[in-house]
Scaffold this motif. Structure first.
Motif, PDB file in Angstrom:
ATOM      1  N   HIS A   3       0.659  -1.231   0.009  1.00  0.00           N
ATOM      2  CA  HIS A   3      -0.034  -0.116   0.006  1.00  0.00           C
ATOM      3  C   HIS A   3       1.095   1.520   0.090  1.00  0.00           C
ATOM      4  N   LYS A   4       2.166   1.171  -0.434  1.00  0.00           N
ATOM      5  CA  LYS A   4       2.999   2.330  -0.685  1.00  0.00           C
ATOM      6  C   LYS A   4       3.184   3.168   0.752  1.00  0.00           C
ATOM      7  N   PHE A   5       3.324   2.600   1.831  1.00  0.00           N
ATOM      8  CA  PHE A   5       3.750   3.309   3.103  1.00  0.00           C
ATOM      9  C   PHE A   5       5.127   4.000   2.956  1.00  0.00           C
ATOM     10  N   ASP A   6       5.333   5.012   3.328  1.00  0.00           N
ATOM     11  CA  ASP A   6       6.566   5.824   3.281  1.00  0.00           C
ATOM     12  C   ASP A   6       7.773   5.202   4.025  1.00  0.00           C
ATOM     13  N   ILE A   7       7.457   5.009   5.443  1.00  0.00           N
ATOM     14  CA  ILE A   7       8.402   4.948   6.373  1.00  0.00           C
ATOM     15  C   ILE A   7       7.962   3.792   7.362  1.00  0.00           C
ATOM     16  N   ILE A   8       9.011   2.821   7.940  1.00  0.00           N
ATOM     17  CA  ILE A   8       8.595   1.681   8.650  1.00  0.00           C
ATOM     18  C   ILE A   8       9.597   1.839   9.823  1.00  0.00           C
ATOM     19  N   THR A   9       8.895   1.842  11.072  1.00  0.00           N
ATOM     20  CA  THR A   9       9.776   2.056  12.126  1.00  0.00           C
ATOM     21  C   THR A   9       9.753   0.898  12.864  1.00  0.00           C
ATOM     22  N   LEU A  10      10.969   0.497  13.485  1.00  0.00           N
ATOM     23  CA  LEU A  10      11.051  -1.049  14.178  1.00  0.00           C
ATOM     24  C   LEU A  10      11.226  -0.475  15.809  1.00  0.00           C
ATOM     25  N   SER A  11      10.599  -1.067  16.479  1.00  0.00           N
ATOM     26  CA  SER A  11      10.525  -0.878  17.856  1.00  0.00           C
ATOM     27  C   SER A  11      11.563  -1.469  18.637  1.00  0.00           C
ATOM     28  N   ASN A  12      11.972  -0.859  19.742  1.00  0.00           N
ATOM     29  CA  ASN A  12      12.834  -1.764  20.559  1.00  0.00           C
ATOM     30  C   ASN A  12      13.977  -2.335  19.948  1.00  0.00           C
ATOM     31  N   VAL A  13      14.886  -1.175  19.028  1.00  0.00           N
ATOM     32  CA  VAL A  13      15.987  -1.450  18.401  1.00  0.00           C
ATOM     33  C   VAL A  13      16.997  -1.392  19.384  1.00  0.00           C
TER      34      VAL A  13
END
Length: 559
Positions: free
Chosen positions: A286-296
């Motif tokens: 769905h062409k999201f722009d940013i993916i954030t990974l938690s607890n890095v």
């Protein structure tokens, strides 16, 4: 080249913009949930000052919500003629309570409640599920558990198996629990513990790289091992009267928290879960722009996620929630495209005064590395129960806005509030007031750039800003096909508005999360001279400039 003279930027801004300047520097990101993810609410948030939307995959019950938000974004971009980025926050190994039969539960002081490893449980007054099995590994009788960033505290009284806990409840409350199935409900995103293929990549094995296959195999192998271990449950006592909401984070407050910094060559369990893989595949679709990974906690986790996603149009942000993430931040931010600082999580592992120090150190590092930084959690939580922000919150906002951060994320304020649009309006007003009066310490910013990783971009940006100061320019117009040039201007705290013109949709959207940048998306950048005139006319139409104003035009395009 002469050094940029240290002038009073606040008076420069006041001379041209004043308190009613039409371009707010700090960007606002609004978290959405099932209640607020609709076209009318999203439209009102954009009108109120929102720049971007975020979905936390921990709160999403149906993947249809991803498609819905993508369609809402496309509609609003056409309606407002602007780019609107979407952020997906992957759950990672952040521990949360699972679904509840109601949106919230009223718990009483002294009440006993079971926490179970069975994530398929639909929670009630007697038992709730927890969605990370590893959470139970180090729990002991006497430990304290915090829910919802410490707003709820539980004491562990007993540790047993999940089966025994359920049998006990069936014996005590036969009318409520007549079978094991009574505890469970349908959750479209829950993945069976014994499934070995549910999080496989959509690519065929022959198309996967060796590195990607190795990461997937490691995740699947770990999942298969866990499937053979009996589920646990812990009996807890509620310390004080409280309201428990579904999907809230949960923490073990055991004061002895040991961790090891990764050694070279050491195999560590991935922070990426099977659910994350399912979710980011939806984000790609769905062409999201940013993916954030938690607890890095380490840069390897970011590198793993980049390998699995394998899409240069999606930026990867690191969400810092632990002391270990802060200790390894230098390496993490080198691998990540940006970061999100989750202060409420850090406050559970350190003193509040230390969290403030960590926050400003990470902001400074991001400035040096030309990486966007977003501050999240506990921004305007007082507005969940009152009409205006507290004085404490306004003081906190002033301190972070003066650090030239890129964005502020509203979480519970826009997902649980009955008036999310009013919260956005309040934050936009506060940001604009603070920015209109602010005089940044430019000497410290220039000092940060001595170690800049892109010296050429820094020199060009400093030259543009020096020129802007000397002629009192009203706008810097940048024709770009990269993220770096415009971000450098922002991180050097351009005294005037930055308008970035690009033909790449992903660049235009992600630049709308960078401080003081207004991106414009065109179909092509051919004919820069003609485009310059066209963009200046557009700036006049939007009242960014008037005839007689100076505009600096730059380009990083190579013909």
């Amino acid at each position: 080249m002469q050094k940029i003279q240290v002038l009073n930027y606040a008076s420069y801004q006041q001379e041209f913009f004043g308190e009613n300047m039409n371009q707010r520097r700090t960007k606002i990101i609004c978290s959405l949930n099932e209640k607020s993810c609709n076209i009318d609410t999203a439209r009102d948030m954009i009108k109120a000052g929102a720049n971007a939307f975020s979905l936390n995959s921990s709160y999403v019950k149906s993947r249809q919500m991803y498609e819905n938000l993508s369609k809402i974004r496309d509609t609003l971009e056409r309606e407002f003629d602007r780019t609107i980025p979407i952020i997906m926050m992957l759950k990672g190994k952040v521990v949360r309570i699972c679904s509840l039969k109601q949106q919230s539960l009223n718990l009483q002081a002294g009440q006993q409640i079971w926490l179970s490893q069975d994530s398929r449980i639909i929670g009630d007054q007697n038992i709730i599920g927890v969605d990370q099995e590893d959470f139970f590994t180090n729990l002991k009788v006497g430990h304290k558990i915090a829910v919802d960033y410490g707003n709820i505290e539980l004491d562990i009284m007993e540790i047993d198996t999940d089966a025994n806990a359920k049998q006990y409840l069936m014996d005590q409350f036969p009318d409520e629990y007549d079978s094991i199935e009574t505890f469970r409900g349908l959750n479209t995103l829950n993945i069976s513990r014994d499934s070995k293929t549910s999080c496989s990549s959509q690519e065929s094995p022959s198309k996967r790289s060796e590195k990607k296959s190795k990461i997937l195999d490691k995740i699947l192998s770990r999942k298969a091992q866990k499937a053979t271990i009996p589920l646990k449950a812990v009996l807890c006592r509620v310390k004080e009267n409280c309201i428990l909401k579904q999907f809230k984070p949960i923490f073990d407050l055991n004061p002895v928290q040991h961790y090891n910094v990764f050694d070279e060559g050491e195999e560590e369990e991935s922070q990426i879960t099977c659910k994350d893989i399912v979710d980011f595949n939806s984000a790609k679709k769905h062409k999201f722009d940013i993916i954030t990974l938690s607890n890095v906690k380490d840069s390897r986790e970011i590198e793993e996620l980049k390998t699995l996603i394998n899409n240069p149009n999606i930026q990867i942000y690191a969400r810092i929630t632990t002391r270990q993430g802060f200790d390894n931040f230098q390496n993490i931010i080198k691998s990540a495209d940006g970061c999100m600082i989750a202060r409420a999580y850090l406050a559970l592992q350190a003193n509040v005064e230390d969290v403030v120090k960590y926050q400003f150190e990470m902001i400074s590092i991001c400035r040096k590395m030309l990486k966007p930084v977003i501050i999240s959690t506990q921004i305007l939580e007082s507005m969940l129960t009152q009409a205006n922000p507290s004085f404490t919150e306004m003081g906190d906002l002033a301190s972070i806005i003066e650090e030239n951060i890129d964005g502020i994320m509203l979480s519970g304020e826009t997902t649980y509030s009955d008036s999310p649009v009013k919260v956005v309006e309040a934050l936009a007003r506060v940001c604009q007031k603070i920015e209109g009066k602010h005089n940044m310490n430019k000497q410290r910013i220039l000092k940060d750039f001595r170690d800049c990783q892109t010296p050429i971009a820094s020199v060009i940006a400093q030259s543009a800003i020096e020129t802007a100061l000397n002629i009192h320019a009203k706008m810097i117009l940048v024709f770009t096909k990269t993220f770096t040039t415009t971000t450098t201007l922002s991180k050097l705290y351009s005294p005037c508005q930055i308008v970035a013109v690009t033909h790449i949709p992903s660049i235009a959207r992600t630049l709308n999360l960078v401080n003081n940048v207004t991106p414009i998306l065109l179909g092509s950048l051919y004919g820069t001279e003609h485009l310059s005139e066209r963009m200046i006319n557009l700036a006049k139409e939007r009242e960014w400039v008037v005839s007689g104003d100076y505009v600096i035009v730059m380009s990083d395009l190579i013909k």
